[in-house]
Enzyme design. Structure first.
Site, PDB file in Angstrom:
ATOM      1  N   CYS A  35       0.842  -1.194   0.000  1.00 34.80           N
ATOM      2  CA  CYS A  35       0.000   0.000   0.000  1.00 34.80           C
ATOM      3  C   CYS A  35       0.875   1.241   0.000  1.00 34.80           C
ATOM      4  CB  CYS A  35      -0.901  -0.022   1.229  1.00 34.80           C
ATOM      5  SG  CYS A  35      -1.895   1.462   1.374  1.00 34.80           S
TER       6      CYS A  35
ATOM      7  N   CYS B  36      -0.013   3.479   3.359  1.00 36.74           N
ATOM      8  CA  CYS B  36       0.457   3.145   4.706  1.00 36.74           C
ATOM      9  C   CYS B  36       1.564   2.101   4.733  1.00 36.74           C
ATOM     10  CB  CYS B  36      -0.720   2.678   5.571  1.00 36.74           C
ATOM     11  SG  CYS B  36      -1.295   1.024   5.151  1.00 36.74           S
TER      12      CYS B  36
ATOM     13  N   CYS C  82      -6.341  -2.661   1.046  1.00 36.64           N
ATOM     14  CA  CYS C  82      -5.352  -2.592   2.114  1.00 36.64           C
ATOM     15  C   CYS C  82      -6.051  -2.949   3.428  1.00 36.64           C
ATOM     16  CB  CYS C  82      -4.738  -1.201   2.197  1.00 36.64           C
ATOM     17  SG  CYS C  82      -3.581  -1.060   3.580  1.00 36.64           S
TER      18      CYS C  82
ATOM     19  N   CYS D 143      -5.635   0.345   6.024  1.00 39.66           N
ATOM     20  CA  CYS D 143      -6.136   1.713   5.872  1.00 39.66           C
ATOM     21  C   CYS D 143      -7.286   1.735   4.859  1.00 39.66           C
ATOM     22  CB  CYS D 143      -5.012   2.675   5.479  1.00 39.66           C
ATOM     23  SG  CYS D 143      -4.446   2.508   3.784  1.00 39.66           S
TER      24      CYS D 143
ATOM     25  N   ASP E   1      23.444  -6.261 -23.860  1.00 37.93           N
ATOM     26  CA  ASP E   1      23.476  -7.187 -22.742  1.00 37.93           C
ATOM     27  C   ASP E   1      22.143  -7.931 -22.700  1.00 37.93           C
ATOM     28  OD1 ASP E   1      23.934  -8.449 -20.371  1.00 37.93           O
ATOM     29  OD2 ASP E   1      23.660  -6.676 -19.124  1.00 37.93           O
TER      30      ASP E   1
END
Lengths: 240, 461
Positions: B209, B212, B231, B234, B357
């Site tokens: 999150c 938070c 979440c 929160c 690369d």
């Protein structure tokens, strides 16, 4: 005595700039194909590895900022690291991880980021970056090929991993690449270092099995594809 | 300053003409030269526009902008940077192509895809009315350690405009932009019925999150970090989409509030392209387009080179560009979602435009090939064919089914032979940038010479 080889991959969340996953995968597969049990532990940033739990430790590459962060964490346990290394803990350190093993890494503005001081080695930032395909001759592992991309110039007072056939190596000056000390292998040749260099992969595994006290032979594998990739790179990218 | 501006326009346009005469790509250099002569060339041309619609985000910019431009063309001519040159020089080149020798824009409306880092540099010069964010992929951002900077750049760009933001609500990072920005935001997302319970672990690590720092909980996944997140600590959660997409019988149903559901054709393949289409539809709606105009635009859409592009070869073949691990994973997942056995041909070059690369091959999720892709044969080709073959071996793919041939033409032909021997299996070709164009030419020749195959194929599941 454990019959399982325990590998620690340190801080993959910070030091995973160049496909370190390929190096881990190579080690794991080459053990599995031989029927040897293996366990990989990813040690996340902020936590400290219990070195006695592992038979092989991998330290990858990261940007300057991340490298400094890792250095800070590791330095609090410097004496334990030193004891483990002197005791023969196999350690494979690539790029940023390699630089961390020395006294310091001096940034372009002159600031010295302290290292773990496990080796008599120091690195100074330089310009331009040393970038490109590289091949070295290693006394222990034959030809080693790969790609290098580093700003730092490293000098040390140990044996090198190998001598530069083409490319830049430690500092672009002394034709040396990497470092060998006790069971440490440090190098600027970044991931995928091990897939195309099966001799080096087995060399690390041999050291680790011996350190772990595991009585298992490294039976030869069918390495035709590995050799083909190695040879194609030498002929087409290094030029003979 | 006006003189310098006109000089920049002239030199830029002459360069464009010259490059066209030479048969060269003119999407970047003319703009670069013009910008050097008059740094305010974007501002001076941009202020002549009446409306500008912008697409930004990590993946899918080109496809989404092309879909959108095809839709908006139903309402009038559009300036676009259709070839994906999405930095300042690319935007300038696109504007110059529609500028008179007197420095006047011929068209008053533009659809641009703009790189995330370029957006804050140009946003204030363009009358951006709608700004779409396709997605913000965390695993790529983590790789460069630039999570905060990329999000900040998109927000910094958005804040300089009065644009409505069209955001991917299934992407927690795009959702964060909507919560932080003062601009009006609308969200597009897939319906819950399309979510899968589990997704491959490595695709969603680090979904935390941004409000938070707590690890997000997912009730289902679409792909990557896109899913039904919430979440637990929160009030951060996946918004109810303003534009909700559902795949039904190979068509895309889009529900918008209480309006009647509209069903659209799907001229693109793969889950990630379905998101691009939904994003384009939502954006077009915010520009005021009718469902009929959008449908007409979708029908006229031509797949850009190497974006799940289907060739009527025999057997049928599908060409895809890969250039970084995130994009490559999306392509592999799209191919894995196509049912039935298939032949996979992977062409890897390591020229400057591809990146010298090829380490990134080890960061991409080629483990999908043995686990979910149902590839009965894999042909690896291109300058780094051997590296790719090795990657497949370590991914756990049966080495007896790998054929390695560095020569592109014979590698591709071998893939077709293997596919024909297996009763005409489809051939999926994925190629890095410098292998893509020669591969496309080889496929075009095969279309001309071979009996065309029927194009009716099952699309994404």
């Amino acid at each position: 005595m454990s019959q399982r080889l325990c590998i620690a991959h340190l801080y993959p969340d910070l030091l995973n700039l160049y496909a370190d996953k390929g190096n881990i995968l190579t080690l794991v597969r080459r053990l599995e194909w031989r029927g040897i049990e293996v366990e990989v532990t990813e040690v996340p940033s902020g936590s400290e590895p219990r070195l006695q739990d592992y038979h092989l430790v991998l330290l990858g590459g990261g940007s300057d900022r991340e490298q400094a962060l890792v250095g800070q964490t590791l330095r609090t346990k410097r004496s334990e690291w030193q004891a483990a290394v002197e005791d023969g803990l196999p350690l494979l350190a690539v790029c940023g991880g390699y630089q961390l093993l020395g006294h310091f890494y001096q940034l372009p503005d002159g600031t010295k980021v302290p290292g773990l001081e496990l080796l008599d080695l120091e690195t100074v930032a330089g310009s331009p970056r040393l970038i490109g395909n590289i091949a070295i001759d290693s006394p222990e592992c034959g030809t080693i090929v790969g790609f290098e991309n580093h700003g730092g110039r490293t000098t040390h007072r140990h044996a090198p991993l190998g001598f530069v056939r083409q490319g830049h190596g430690n500092n672009g000056q002394d034709k040396q690449e990497g470092v060998r000390y006790k069971n440490i292998v440090g190098t600027y040749i970044h991931g995928p270092l091990l897939p195309k260099n099966p001799r080096l992969a087995d060399f690390m595994l041999g050291l680790s099995l011996a350190y772990a006290g595991i009585n298992a032979a490294l039976e030869p594998l069918d390495d035709r594809m590995e050799e083909a990739a190695h040879e194609a790179f030498l002929t087409r990218r290094i030029g003979g | 300053m006006a003189i310098r501006f006109l000089l920049a326009v002239w030199v830029g346009k002459w360069t464009q003409t010259l490059l066209h005469l030479l048969g060269k790509n003119a999407t970047s250099l003319p703009g670069k030269i013009a910008l050097r002569l008059a740094p305010d060339v974007i501002a001076r041309l941009g202020r002549q526009l009446e409306r500008c619609v912008v697409v930004t985000g990590t993946n899918g910019k080109t496809t989404t902008a092309n879909l959108l431009s095809s839709m908006l063309k139903q309402t009038g001519p559009q300036i676009t940077n259709a070839e994906g040159a999405n930095l300042q020089q690319g935007l300038t080149s696109a504007l110059l192509a529609d500028t008179t020798w007197f420095g006047r824009l011929r068209k008053k409306s533009a659809v641009f895809e703009i790189d995330e880092a370029t957006l804050p540099l140009v946003a204030k010069h363009l009358p951006i009315r709608v700004l779409a964010v396709t997605n913000v992929f965390r695993d790529q951002l983590d790789r460069y350690g630039e999570l905060d900077t990329t999000l900040e750049k998109i927000m910094a760009g958005l804040n300089q405009t009065e644009a409505v933001a069209v955001l991917n609500g299934d992407d927690p990072l795009a959702r964060h932009i909507g919560r932080q920005s003062g601009n009006r935001s609308v969200y597009f997302g897939m319906s819950r019925s399309m979510a899968r319970a589990e997704v491959r672990d490595q695709m969603r690590d680090g979904a935390f999150c941004l409000s938070c720092g707590h690890e997000l909980r997912y009730d289902g996944f679409f792909y990557g970090q896109l899913g039904l997140y919430v979440c637990p600590a929160c009030d951060f959660f996946r918004p109810l989409p303003d534009f909700e997409g559902t795949m039904v019988n190979q068509r895309l149903e889009v529900r918008q509030g209480s309006l009647p559901t509209v069903v659209y054709d799907v001229p693109v393949r793969g889950m990630f392209n379905l998101y691009n289409e939904l994003c384009a539809i939502a954006t077009a709606r915010m520009c005021g387009l009718t469902a009929d105009q959008i449908s007409a635009g979708l029908r006229r859409f031509a797949t850009p080179l190497g974006r799940m592009q289907v060739y009527a070869t025999s057997p049928v073949s599908i060409l895809n560009l890969i250039k970084n691990p995130t994009g490559c994973d999306g392509v592999l997942q799209a191919i894995a979602s196509e049912p039935g056995p298939k032949v996979l041909c992977i062409a890897i070059n390591d020229q400057a435009a591809d990146g010298r690369d090829v380490s990134w091959l080890w960061d991409a999720d080629f483990e999908l090939v043995p686990e979910q892709l149902d590839a009965v044969h894999c042909v690896t080709t291109g300058m780094r064919a051997e590296d790719m073959a090795l990657r497949l071996k370590y991914a756990g793919y049966d080495t007896t089914h790998i054929h390695c041939d560095p020569e592109l033409s014979s590698g591709i032909h071998h893939a077709f032979t293997l596919a024909a021997e297996r009763g005409g299996l489809p051939v999926y070709i994925i190629a890095t940038y410098t292998a893509l164009y020669p591969a496309a030419e080889i496929l075009n020749r095969k279309v001309d010479h071979d009996e065309p195959a029927p194009l009716h194929r099952a699309s994404v599941s």
